[in-house]
Design a protein around this motif. Structure first.
Motif, mmCIF file in Angstrom:
data_model
loop_
_atom_site.group_PDB
_atom_site.id
_atom_site.type_symbol
_atom_site.label_atom_id
_atom_site.label_comp_id
_atom_site.label_asym_id
_atom_site.label_seq_id
_atom_site.Cartn_x
_atom_site.Cartn_y
_atom_site.Cartn_z
ATOM 1 N N ILE A 1 0.807 -1.217 0.000
ATOM 2 C CA ILE A 1 0.000 0.000 0.000
ATOM 3 C C ILE A 1 0.842 1.269 0.000
ATOM 4 O O ILE A 1 0.377 2.314 -0.444
ATOM 5 N N ASP A 2 2.074 1.180 0.456
ATOM 6 C CA ASP A 2 2.939 2.359 0.416
ATOM 7 C C ASP A 2 3.266 2.751 -1.020
ATOM 8 O O ASP A 2 3.466 3.927 -1.318
ATOM 9 N N LYS A 3 3.287 1.779 -1.920
ATOM 10 C CA LYS A 3 3.558 2.070 -3.332
ATOM 11 C C LYS A 3 2.335 2.643 -4.050
ATOM 12 O O LYS A 3 2.463 3.151 -5.153
ATOM 13 N N LEU A 4 1.174 2.540 -3.435
ATOM 14 C CA LEU A 4 -0.040 3.068 -4.062
ATOM 15 C C LEU A 4 -0.086 4.593 -4.025
ATOM 16 O O LEU A 4 -0.812 5.208 -4.775
ATOM 17 N N ASN A 5 0.679 5.207 -3.141
ATOM 18 C CA ASN A 5 0.761 6.663 -3.063
ATOM 19 C C ASN A 5 -0.626 7.299 -2.943
ATOM 20 O O ASN A 5 -0.980 8.202 -3.698
ATOM 21 N N ILE A 6 -1.382 6.830 -1.974
ATOM 22 C CA ILE A 6 -2.776 7.219 -1.807
ATOM 23 C C ILE A 6 -2.985 8.738 -1.735
ATOM 24 O O ILE A 6 -3.895 9.253 -2.397
ATOM 25 N N PRO A 7 -2.174 9.502 -0.989
ATOM 26 C CA PRO A 7 -2.411 10.950 -0.957
ATOM 27 C C PRO A 7 -2.298 11.626 -2.330
ATOM 28 O O PRO A 7 -2.925 12.650 -2.575
ATOM 29 N N ILE A 8 -1.518 11.062 -3.221
ATOM 30 C CA ILE A 8 -1.390 11.639 -4.561
ATOM 31 C C ILE A 8 -2.519 11.144 -5.467
ATOM 32 O O ILE A 8 -3.144 11.922 -6.179
ATOM 33 N N VAL A 9 -2.816 9.846 -5.413
ATOM 34 C CA VAL A 9 -3.863 9.266 -6.263
ATOM 35 C C VAL A 9 -5.226 9.847 -5.904
ATOM 36 O O VAL A 9 -6.030 10.151 -6.778
ATOM 37 N N LEU A 10 -5.491 10.002 -4.618
ATOM 38 C CA LEU A 10 -6.782 10.518 -4.149
ATOM 39 C C LEU A 10 -6.598 11.912 -3.538
ATOM 40 O O LEU A 10 -7.059 12.197 -2.446
ATOM 41 N N ASN A 11 -5.968 12.787 -4.285
ATOM 42 C CA ASN A 11 -5.538 14.083 -3.759
ATOM 43 C C ASN A 11 -6.666 15.054 -3.433
ATOM 44 O O ASN A 11 -6.440 16.059 -2.790
ATOM 45 N N GLU A 12 -7.887 14.792 -3.851
ATOM 46 C CA GLU A 12 -8.982 15.707 -3.541
ATOM 47 C C GLU A 12 -9.746 15.304 -2.281
ATOM 48 O O GLU A 12 -10.709 15.966 -1.910
ATOM 49 N N LEU A 13 -9.324 14.212 -1.638
ATOM 50 C CA LEU A 13 -9.935 13.835 -0.363
ATOM 51 C C LEU A 13 -9.239 14.606 0.749
ATOM 52 O O LEU A 13 -8.061 14.930 0.657
ATOM 53 N N ASP A 14 -9.975 14.896 1.804
ATOM 54 C CA ASP A 14 -9.335 15.624 2.903
ATOM 55 C C ASP A 14 -8.505 14.662 3.756
ATOM 56 O O ASP A 14 -8.568 13.441 3.589
ATOM 57 N N SER A 15 -7.725 15.221 4.655
ATOM 58 C CA SER A 15 -6.770 14.415 5.422
ATOM 59 C C SER A 15 -7.452 13.354 6.279
ATOM 60 O O SER A 15 -6.930 12.255 6.443
ATOM 61 N N SER A 16 -8.640 13.645 6.801
ATOM 62 C CA SER A 16 -9.334 12.644 7.619
ATOM 63 C C SER A 16 -9.825 11.485 6.750
ATOM 64 O O SER A 16 -9.776 10.328 7.171
ATOM 65 N N GLU A 17 -10.290 11.791 5.537
ATOM 66 C CA GLU A 17 -10.723 10.725 4.622
ATOM 67 C C GLU A 17 -9.533 9.860 4.201
ATOM 68 O O GLU A 17 -9.634 8.624 4.156
ATOM 69 N N LEU A 18 -8.414 10.494 3.908
ATOM 70 C CA LEU A 18 -7.206 9.745 3.540
ATOM 71 C C LEU A 18 -6.743 8.853 4.690
ATOM 72 O O LEU A 18 -6.344 7.705 4.475
ATOM 73 N N ALA A 19 -6.828 9.361 5.909
ATOM 74 C CA ALA A 19 -6.424 8.566 7.077
ATOM 75 C C ALA A 19 -7.319 7.341 7.238
ATOM 76 O O ALA A 19 -6.830 6.244 7.552
ATOM 77 N N ILE A 20 -8.612 7.499 7.000
ATOM 78 C CA ILE A 20 -9.542 6.372 7.084
ATOM 79 C C ILE A 20 -9.174 5.325 6.042
ATOM 80 O O ILE A 20 -9.107 4.122 6.335
#
Length: 186
Positions: A141-160
C-alpha cells in the motif's frame, strides 16, 4: 441481461451508453452490482451523485486493466475525444486503489480520475466496512501513493482509507445500491 451474457461469453467489457446526453463522462466501475445501479439510474434519466454520466463500463475488477483496450477498437472510438472525462470508481480497499493506479499509469492519455463523489459517499457509510475474505495478494500500500492518487480527499478521509488498507479491510462500492444512491441525488 443479454448485454451481460454476451460480454461474459466473449470475455469483453460491458458498456452501456445513453445516447443524446450532453455529457462526455465515462464512468468505469469495479463491480457488477454497481454497474447495474448506475445503468438503471442513467436509463431513468437521473444524474449519478450530481454527474450526468454518458457511459458506464463494468470493469470486472482487474480485468479492466487489459480490457480497456476495447474502447480503442473501431466500434468504440466515438466514446473518446478531447472533451471526454474518464472517471474510475472501485471498492475502498487495496485492490480497488491499485486498479485505479494501474489504469492511470497504463492509460495516461485518458487522464483517468477517481470518482470522488462516489468515494465521499462511501466514506459516509463506514458501518459497512468488513475484513477482506482473501488477503493472499498483499499489495504494497505504500507504493499506491494514496495521498497523490486521491488528492482531492481531505486528510481525515485519507487517514480512514489508509487505516482500512493496513487492516486488510474493504468498504465495498456495492453498498451504494439503487435506493441509497437515489437519496443523494434528490
Amino acid at each position: 441481461d443479454k448485454l451481460r451474457t454476451t460480454a461474459e461469453a466473449h470475455h469483453r467489457v460491458a458498456v452501456v451508453e445513453i445516447m443524446g446526453r450532453h455529457s462526455n463522462i465515462i464512468l468505469i466501475v469495479e463491480n457488477k452490482d454497481t454497474w447495474y445501479t448506475m445503468k438503471r439510474m442513467m436509463q431513468d434519466g437521473l444524474s449519478v451523485l450530481g454527474y450526468s454520466i454518458k457511459t458506464v463500463i463494468y470493469g470486472e475488477g482487474r480485468k479492466i486493466e487489459s480490457s480497456l483496450e476495447s474502447i480503442y477498437s473501431i466500434e468504440c472510438k466515438h466514446l473518446l475525444n478531447e472533451t471526454t472525462r474518464v472517471l474510475y470508481f472501485g471498492d475502498i480497499d487495496a485492490e480497488g486503489i491499485s486498479i485505479l493506479t494501474n489504469l492511470q499509469e497504463r492509460y495516461k492519455n485518458l487522464k483517468i480520475e477517481p470518482f470522488y463523489a462516489g468515494y465521499h459517499v462511501l466514506l459516509n457509510h463506514l458501518e459497512y466496512v468488513r475484513d477482506k475474505d482473501d488477503v493472499t495478494s498483499k499489495i504494497d500500500i505504500d507504493k499506491l501513493n494514496i495521498p497523490i492518487v486521491l488528492n482531492e480527499l481531505d486528510s481525515s478521509e485519507l487517514a480512514i482509507i489508509q487505516s482500512l488498507l493496513r487492516k486488510y479491510q474493504i468498504l465495498p462500492q456495492e453498498i451504494l445500491n439503487n435506493e441509497r444512491l437515489r437519496t443523494y441525488d434528490r
